[in-house]
Every structure is written in structure tokens, then in C-alpha cells.
Design an enzyme around this catalytic site. Structure first.
Site, PDB file in Angstrom:
ATOM      1  N   GLU A  76      59.702 -11.053  28.707  1.00 15.55           N
ATOM      2  CA  GLU A  76      60.163 -10.335  27.516  1.00 15.55           C
ATOM      3  C   GLU A  76      60.439  -8.857  27.827  1.00 15.55           C
ATOM      4  O   GLU A  76      61.457  -8.321  27.420  1.00 15.55           O
ATOM      5  CB  GLU A  76      59.069 -10.451  26.434  1.00 15.55           C
ATOM      6  CG  GLU A  76      59.410  -9.805  25.104  1.00 15.55           C
ATOM      7  CD  GLU A  76      60.260 -10.701  24.210  1.00 15.55           C
ATOM      8  OE1 GLU A  76      60.519 -11.852  24.609  1.00 15.55           O
ATOM      9  OE2 GLU A  76      60.672 -10.232  23.134  1.00 15.55           O
ATOM     10  N   ASP A  77      59.551  -8.232  28.559  1.00 12.63           N
ATOM     11  CA  ASP A  77      59.587  -6.760  28.672  1.00 12.63           C
ATOM     12  C   ASP A  77      59.929  -6.206  30.047  1.00 12.63           C
ATOM     13  O   ASP A  77      60.013  -4.996  30.217  1.00 12.63           O
ATOM     14  CB  ASP A  77      58.224  -6.186  28.259  1.00 12.63           C
ATOM     15  CG  ASP A  77      57.916  -6.464  26.795  1.00 12.63           C
ATOM     16  OD1 ASP A  77      58.879  -6.655  26.026  1.00 12.63           O
ATOM     17  OD2 ASP A  77      56.736  -6.493  26.435  1.00 12.63           O
TER      18      ASP A  77
END
Ligand code: MN
Length: 711
Positions: A76-77
Site C-alpha cells: 500500500e505505502d
């Protein structure tokens, strides 16, 4: 921040055979991937996945879960991809990380219309592996613990609402009581800080007032049991502000009146000891009526087992007591996670556990909650109206309760719906009208030549199926009305001496404001406009001779494709039905009337209804029975007056039966001391058949009269 070796030690403490190397590599991978990212608290971002992993080690979860927790935000990051993770940590961890990532992308806060869909996604993400949900809950728990660092009030609020509405109830549903309590506690603190402070202050005051009340009661209860020969392990706690707050709202009382603010848990060796402890306590202290509950003989849907009771205990305090074994305690604390933790894992195959988990999750979602025992979280309640079933490949299809096999077929794909001809549930053939049950595995048989039936619309429940069936029927009807309209116009034009042509029709379309020639034909066929409207539009007034009566109606030759239509004079595939006013039978003279929106209605030539159509000759259609009609079934309605005496009804039904009539409806019109008047609908194949039955009935002594009934 937990050190690398500390984390590994924690896992090794409950699972000595853990893949230590993989845990170490995940630690390093996540730390490098998050690099210099910072949390709102000012801590390095990596502290977050590490804490999440830490929370899950407290639940003694397998190293796959711990590794995934470390990696859960990398896709996700950071620049990491699911493929990278699969290559480094294997397929299982890759899928788990992918599942958590997908779960993060579901916006549970969006408008209510989308919530059912979002919840469906949530269930799918969880259904692949329940550990995805465990990691998500631990992730949310750590985010809630550090919520205070987020500066924007709106964002804090949004996260807290979502926690209260979705995650806390989910934690409860899968039986992880500790997660549920802490999530609610933290969300309550954010959402209603004034209430939180008031309740907390008051609780602390009440407890402090009585000195060290918890430990004193613990000692006394423990001594009481020991005196009766039972060793118990006892822990007391004050209730959480949120549970007290809820009780205050439920019972409209204030904190002073609310006396049982402390609860005690007795853990004993065996199930028998639970009941023994109950006996000891009930004989030593006054029991509060209505508080005893036996969740051992009847476990909660999430598997929770314990005995609950309420007493006026030591120090005249109202206290709540739970009695359970150590195994029950594990399930109560860990819920579904108990099955993934090191102690119980490893016996069943992964697939077996996986499948069982999905079933159990569905059952949990399905169970109607007992309002006394479960909090009323409407957002999850809403999904109890859903039924979850599977495709042969194992894909999950969520549908509203009451959905049928046809709904299922349309949910898979509109082509599957249009072409479905048969279906099997769990391998067994079932009618398409069958309603689905949770956990059904459904396979649909399709045929390329099959068409949806208009009748399906009566039992499907999903909008998608309804819309598709309606669209199909509309198109089909449109074509029928086009054919019918064309036949009507050809006939009328011929009488005026003109010939049907595209050019004339195009002119009509322009004058009458229709987009296409087909629209004109369909409107004429459906009876929306009359053929005279069209003739007026295309012929100069002088040339137009108004059609008079139907004296020289040209019979339309039958161009049948379908042998099941028992009528001559209809265009192939034309929509038609038999009039209910006269129930025409083969052998009787009949006529067709073009009816707006319904196609052709077939009446007997002597039907009174026809009087209303004498001024509209263009709507009359010459139809007659086909020889095939001899093999079809039609309804004949009989009016019978019968003597009221034992066995008389039996003689009616047996007489009809002997003459091969099938009774399909039966209605008593009136009854007196001496007579019954009734109406019977009989399936017959010809008017002669009905006449035979009437004659046979008239010959029956108990029957005073028999007539063919109309209307
Ligand atoms: Mn996270």
C-alpha cells in the site's frame, strides 16, 4: 519499539519450530521498505507494522500471520509489490498481504447505497483467509491506540465511527472479545469524550469508595469455593466505561444506580467444575433473578461458552460472575484466532481449516443475534438479509435473502442468466425457482438457444435479473407487435386500393412523430394507435375510405415456427392469451382482439365483451383452432349446485376424474342447509370433452344442476 530479537523470541516462546529466518527477513524488508516514513506520532513508520505483529504474537498466531503483519503496509505505502513479496516469502504470505491491501482499499464509510457492496468485498477478502481479518483488526487496534496523534478532528472521527460501526462488531462476531472491548473503548473516547470522562470518573470514584473492593471480593469468592473443596483461578475487573454507558442508555439509569460495575471470572479445570462453582456461589449469596445464563449447553453463535450469573456478593455489592474452563477461556479471548494459534494448529489440513472457517464465518454472519447478548449494531444486522453461495470454482456470490437460482445465474453474468436451463445445488438438480441457502454451491447449465421466460419475473428478487428479463420480454414483444401491426396495415391499405410500402410508412412515421417505421408498426400492433390514425397520416382525405365492419376480413395465413401454438391466424411468436370472461375451448368459434399492451386476446364469438369492440373493426383478428389444439389443455369453468349430504362432493370429483378432467381450481360460491353452489375449473382439451363431463355430472343423483360458467 520492539527489537528484532524480541519479536523473534516472542514467536519462538510459543512456537519453537518457527521459521526464525523468515521472520528476521520480513523485519528487515519492512524496515527498509518504509525507510524514513514517519507516523503522525513522529515515530518511524516501521514502528506500526512492528506493533501490529506484536499484538498478534500475544494471540500466539502462526509465523505466516506474524510475517504478514510486518509486511502488511508495504504494498500500500511503499514501492514493494505483491510479486516481490511472493518471491521472497512464498505464495501464502503474498496472498495474505494482497488480502490486507485489498481490505484497506474498501471504503466502508461511503454512502449507504454502496455499503452492501462494500461489505460483500469485505467478506470476499476475508473468505480467502480469515487471518486477513485478524491482521486488519490488529492494524486497526494499533491505529486506534495512536489515534490521538492525528491532528484533523474530522479524520479522527471518521476512523472512530468506522471502528465502532464495523470493526468492533466484526471482532465480536468472530469472538475476539479483547479486541472488541478495546476498539469500543478507544472509539467511545474519541466520539463522546464528555460521556467517557464522566463515566470513567464516576466508576473510579465508586470503586475507590469501597476501598480495594476488587481484590477483597476476589479473596472472599476464592475462599468460599476453597471451603467447598473447589480450587478456582479468579480475576476481577471493573467494567469498561463504554459497557457501563450502554447499560445506562439501555436502562435509563445513572451511574449511582448502576451497581454491578465489577465483574469476576472463575476459571476451573472441567465443565463439571463450572456447574459445581455455580452451585457453591448460588448457595452462598443471594442470586439476582434473570441473570443466570448457560452458554455451555447453548454456546453463542461465535462459539463462546461460559456460565453467567449475577449475585449480591461480598460487601453487598452486585457483581457479575462468569465461570468457564481454560479451553473456553481461550475461545472467549481469541475466538476464531484460537484455531490459528500455535497450540491448536497443524492437525487439520490447511484447506480443511480454510473451508470450515468460511462456513463458520457465514454462520456467524447469518445468526440472528440475541439482543440481550449482542450489541445492536445495525450496520452488520443489515447483512443478515443476505445469503452467500458459491460458484463451482469457489467464487462467492452474495445475494439478498430469498434469491433464486435465476438470480444467481444473472449475478454470475447476464448471458448465464439469459441462457440458463437447469441448475444443481451441491450436486443435486433443483428447479430454477429454488431459493438459495447460505453455503450452497451452485452450478448452472446453459444453452445457447435458450431464452429467458417472462414467468421468471414473478419469482426473481434481484434488480439485475428483473431488468434483464424485462428487457428481453420487451424486445420480444416489440417484434411481435411489429409483425402484427404490419399485417393490420397491409390489410387496411389493400381495402383503400393503396399498397403497403416503406415510403408510405416513412411518411406516417414523420406525421405521427415516430422515430422509425418499426415504431409505427409496433404501436399499431400493440393498439397504442389505430390503423385509421396511420391511414389518415399517409393518404389524402379524399382517397381514404373508412373501413366499415369486418365483413370481408382477409384471414391471415399462419406462418408458424412453433408447433405449440394451437391457433391459426396469429403471426409466429405473437403474444396472445385466452380471455378470462369466456374461457374459449377448442371446437368453439373464436375471434382475436388486439389489446393495448397485451397482444391478442382470444374470445368466443358469442362473448358479451366483444360488444365493446364493434366500433373498432381494425382490432379484430380472424383466428381459429388448429388441429394441434386437441392435444393442448384449456380451462373449462363449471357452475354446479349440489345437494348438501355426505359424500356428495366426492361423487362430483370422482365423476370428473372418471371422465379424465383435471380439477385445477375450486370455489364455494354459497352454501345453505340443503345446497352448495360452487365453481370448478377443469382442464380439458376440447369443448366436446367439457360437454361429456357436464353430461356425466348431470347424470349424478346428488347434483341438482350443472352449467358452463362464464366470468
Ligand atoms: Mn497498517
Amino acid at each position: 519499539m520492539i527489537r528484532q530479537y524480541e519479536l523473534v523470541e516472542r514467536v519462538k516462546a510459543y512456537d519453537p519450530s518457527t521459521d526464525e529466518d523468515a521472520v528476521n527477513r520480513a523485519y528487515v524488508f519492512a524496515m527498509r521498505a518504509h525507510g524514513s516514513q514517519i507516523r503522525a506520532s513522529g515515530d518511524p513508520y516501521f514502528s506500526h507494522p512492528l506493533e501490529v505483529a506484536g499484538i498478534l504474537t500475544d494471540m500466539r498466531l502462526d509465523h505466516g500471520t506474524i510475517i504478514t503483519a510486518l509486511l502488511h503496509d508495504t504494498v500500500e505505502d511503499t514501492k514493494a509489490t505483491v510479486r516481490d513479496i511472493e518471491n521472497l516469502f512464498g505464495k501464502e504470505v503474498g496472498q495474505l498481504v494482497d488480502g490486507v491491501t485489498k481490505l484497506n482499499r474498501i471504503d466502508l464509510q461511503s454512502d449507504s447505497a454502496k455499503q452492501a457492496e462494500n461489505f460483500r468485498k469485505l467478506v470476499i477478502a476475508m473468505s480467502e483467509d480469515i487471518r486477513v481479518l485478524l491482521i486488519k483488526l490488529a492494524d486497526r487496534l494499533h491505529n486506534m491506540r495512536t489515534l490521538g496523534y492525528i491532528k484533523e478532528e474530522e479524520k479522527r472521527r471518521r476512523i472512530a465511527v468506522e471502528t465502532m460501526d464495523i470493526y468492533a462488531p466484526l471482532a465480536e462476531r468472530i469472538g475476539i472479545q479483547e479486541f472488541k472491548d478495546e476498539l469500543e473503548h478507544l472509539a467511545f473516547k474519541e466520539l463522546n469524550p464528555d460521556a467517557f470522562d464522566t463515566v470513567l470518573t464516576r466508576l473510579e470514584f465508586l470503586i475507590a469508595q469501597g476501598g480495594n473492593i476488587i481484590s477483597e471480593i476476589e479473596t472472599e469468592l476464592s475462599d468460599t469455593c476453597a471451603a467447598a473443596g473447589l480450587q478456582v483461578s479468579i480475576t476481577g475487573r471493573k467494567k469498561t466505561p463504554y459497557s457501563v454507558w450502554q447499560k445506562m442508555q439501555r436502562k435509563s439509569v445513572n451511574v449511582e444506580q448502576l451497581s454491578d460495575i465489577v465483574a469476576f471470572r472463575l476459571v476451573v479445570p472441567t465443565v463439571m467444575d463450572c456447574y459445581k462453582a455455580l452451585g457453591i456461589i448460588h448457595s452462598a449469596y443471594p442470586v439476582i433473578p434473570g441473570r443466570f445464563k448457560d452458554f455451555i449447553s447453548t454456546p453463542k453463535p461465535n462459539g463462546y461458552q461460559s456460565l453467567h450469573t449475577g449475585i449480591i456478593g461480598p460487601k453487598r455489592q452486585r457483581v457479575e460472575i462468569q465461570m468457564r474452563t481454560l479451553e473456553m477461556h481461550d475461545v472467549a479471548e481469541l475466538g476464531v484466532a484460537a484455531h490459528w494459534n500455535y497450540k491448536q494448529g497443524g492437525t487439520a489440513t490447511r484447506e480443511g481449516r480454510q473451508y470450515r472457517w468460511m462456513r463458520e464465518l457465514l454462520e456467524i454472519l447469518e445468526q440472528a443475534s440475541n439482543p440481550e447478548e449482542f450489541l445492536e449494531h445495525t450496520k452488520l444486522e443489515m447483512y443478515q438479509d443476505q445469503v452467500f453461495s458459491f460458484t463451482p470454482k469457489g467464487d462467492l456470490i452474495a445475494l439478498p435473502r430469498g434469491a433464486t437460482l435465476v438470480d444467481f445465474a444473472y449475478a454470475v453474468h447476464s448471458e448465464v442468466g439469459d441462457g440458463c436451463v437447469a441448475a444443481r445445488i451441491n450436486g443435486k438438480s433443483r428447479p430454477l425457482t429454488t431459493q438459495l441457502q447460505n453455503g450452497d454451491q451452485v452450478s448452472i447449465d446453459i444453452s445457447e438457444t435458450a431464452k429467458p421466460s417472462p414467468l421468471w419475473e414473478q419469482f426473481v428478487v434481484t434488480g439485475k435479473a428483473k431488468a434483464a428479463i424485462r428487457k428481453f420480454v420487451r424486445n420480444e414483444r416489440y417484434e411481435q407487435f411489429c409483425d402484427l401491426g404490419k399485417a393490420i396495415l397491409q390489410k387496411q391499405l389493400r381495402r383503400t386500393g393503396a399498397r403497403y410500402s416503406q415510403k408510405l410508412l416513412l411518411q406516417a412515421a414523420t406525421v405521427l412523430n415516430f422515430e422509425t417505421i418499426e415504431d409505427v408498426l409496433a404501436a399499431t400492433g400493440e393498439g397504442v394507435i389505430s390503423s385509421s390514425d396511420v391511414l389518415h397520416a399517409i393518404l389524402p382525405d379524399g382517397n381514404y375510405i373508412s373501413p366499415s365492419t369486418n365483413d370481408n376480413v382477409v384471414p391471415i395465413t399462419r406462418k408458424r415456427k412453433n408447433d405449440t401454438i394451437p391457433l391459426k391466424g396469429l403471426i409466429a411468436g405473437m403474444a396472445f392469451h385466452y380471455a378470462r370472461c369466456c374461457h374459449p375451448l377448442p371446437g368453439e368459434r373464436i375471434v382475436g382482439i388486439v389489446t393495448t399492451g397485451k397482444g391478442v386476446t382470444v374470445h368466443t364469438i358469442d362473448c358479451e365483451t366483444l360488444e365493446g369492440f364493434h366500433s373498432m373493426p381494425e382490432r379484430w383478428l380472424d383466428v381459429s383452432w388448429d388441429v394441434d389444439a386437441e392435444h393442448s389443455h384449456h380451462i373449462g369453468r363449471l357452475g354446479i349446485v349440489l345437494e348438501n349430504e355426505p359424500g356428495s362432493l366426492g361423487s362430483v370429483t370422482s365423476t370428473i376424474g372418471k371422465n379424465l378432467g383435471n380439477i385445477i381450481n375450486f370455489k364455494i360460491i354459497s352454501r345453505s342447509v340443503d345446497f352448495f353452489e360452487m365453481q370448478i375449473d377443469v382442464e380439458v382439451n376440447h369443448v366436446k370433452h367439457l360437454k361429456n363431463i357436464i353430461a356425466a355430472l348431470r347424470a349424478t343423483p346428488v347434483i341438482s344442476s350443472v352449467e358452463r360458467a362464464r366470468g
